[in-house]
Design an enzyme around this catalytic site. Structure first.
Site, PDB file in Angstrom:
ATOM      1  N   ILE A 137       0.875  -1.165   0.000  1.00 34.00           N
ATOM      2  CA  ILE A 137       0.000   0.000   0.000  1.00 34.00           C
ATOM      3  C   ILE A 137       0.915   1.219   0.000  1.00 34.00           C
ATOM      4  CG2 ILE A 137      -1.707   1.318   1.310  1.00 34.00           C
ATOM      5  CD1 ILE A 137      -2.793  -1.197   2.440  1.00 34.00           C
ATOM      6  N   ASP A 138       0.588   2.219  -0.789  1.00 38.54           N
ATOM      7  CA  ASP A 138       1.406   3.427  -0.853  1.00 38.54           C
ATOM      8  C   ASP A 138       1.620   4.027   0.532  1.00 38.54           C
ATOM      9  OD1 ASP A 138       1.269   3.100  -3.563  1.00 38.54           O
ATOM     10  OD2 ASP A 138      -0.220   4.669  -3.885  1.00 38.54           O
ATOM     11  N   LYS A 139       2.716   4.741   0.685  1.00 35.26           N
ATOM     12  CA  LYS A 139       3.032   5.407   1.948  1.00 35.26           C
ATOM     13  C   LYS A 139       1.867   6.253   2.447  1.00 35.26           C
ATOM     14  CE  LYS A 139       5.961   9.081   3.844  1.00 35.26           C
ATOM     15  NZ  LYS A 139       7.065  10.028   3.562  1.00 35.26           N
TER      16      LYS A 139
END
Length: 307
Positions: A137-139
């Site tokens: 999952i993106d930052k």
């Protein structure tokens, strides 16, 4: 480095290269094979090829498997929001701002560092910097992800993602009012040629990407969507929503609109479902919206319905 060699016979002709290799060498998951192909560690008849290549009778295939590197991700104490855990898997509700695994610019204090401290027994399939990580999952995206504690669990979960039998649902608040209630975006994603730090919809050096969405709630100038990933490309929902003209609110990379002050992008992985690798039991988990996301929705509701 270990070098593996294979020859394709008549019965195997027509199989995708990644599937062929994962069957021929069970110690290599299909996900790991795809990584090796992307890194040009796989050659067919002494030439590099793509994952989608279909093997032909008589093909000579060489696979170079790099030796395991020395451990670089170190255990670090961290408060983790653990939704579920057993001997095989651990499901985490990741907060916005937390990087999933170490990399350039983020050598430590990532989710992997916290998992190593907590679990001490993660799958080694994805290497020393991404132990146990099956998907990311993106930052700046919050929400659910599952990590594998052993190679059996990792291969099962990676296989479910590859076969599109695992489910991932996201809430996304986007700019604009979509004219329809639901839709599908089927557009390949690859590295942006003008900005290598971004992804883009492109036919060049890209991979298939499919996002399904439906409208959950409408506001004045904004729409809350539920998005279902069929594939899992980097920044997929963010790129797809920008591509159709409805970028995600607060997205610093893909949305130039600044009509609302937010603490980052409003994208949250709220539901995750998969079949348990050992028991075969279907499992579904949900994570509530972060408080900051919920506050924005409340403000929009008050603006829409002042009384």
């Amino acid at each position: 480095m270990t070098v593996l060699n294979f020859f394709v016979d008549e019965q195997q002709q027509g199989l995708r290269l990644d599937k062929f290799l994962s069957v021929q060498q069970p110690s290599l998951s299909r996900n790991r094979v795809q990584q090796l192909i992307d890194q040009q560690c796989v050659r067919v008849n002494d030439l590099p090829v793509k994952n989608s290549y279909k093997v032909r009778q008589g093909d000579e295939i060489e696979v170079q498997v790099p030796e395991n590197e020395a451990l670089e991700a170190t255990p670090q104490a961290m408060d983790l929001d653990i939704v579920y855990e057993d001997h095989d898997v651990i499901v985490i509700n990741k907060p916005k701002g937390l990087v999933v695994h170490p990399g350039p610019g983020n050598p430590d204090h990532t989710l992997v560092n916290g998992l190593l401290w907590h679990c001490q027994d993660l799958s080694g399939i994805n290497g020393v910097l991404r132990p146990g990580i099956v998907h990311r999952i993106d930052k700046d995206t919050s929400g659910l992800l599952v990590a594998a504690k052993n190679d059996m669990a990792h291969e099962s979960l990676a296989g479910q993602l590859a076969e599109k039998t695992a489910g991932r649902l996201y809430y996304a608040l986007v700019h604009g009012n979509l004219p329809h209630e639901y839709g599908t975006i089927d557009a390949p994603i690859g590295r942006d040629e003008k900005d290598r730090k971004k992804m883009a919809v492109t036919e060049k050096n890209s991979r298939p990407a499919v996002t399904h969405f439906h409208v959950v709630e409408r506001f004045d100038g904004y729409t809350l969507l539920s998005c279902r990933l069929e594939t899992g490309r980097t920044h997929q929902i963010r790129v797809h929503m920008q591509y159709i003209g409805y970028p995600i609110v607060g997205d610093p990379k893909y949305s130039l609109r600044r009509t609302m002050q937010t603490q980052g992008q409003l994208l949250h992985a709220y539901q995750l479902s998969f079949v348990h690798p050992r028991t075969g039991q279907p499992m579904t988990f949900e994570a509530p919206l972060p408080e900051a996301f919920e506050q924005v929705l409340q403000q929009l509701r008050q603006r829409r319905d002042p009384h």
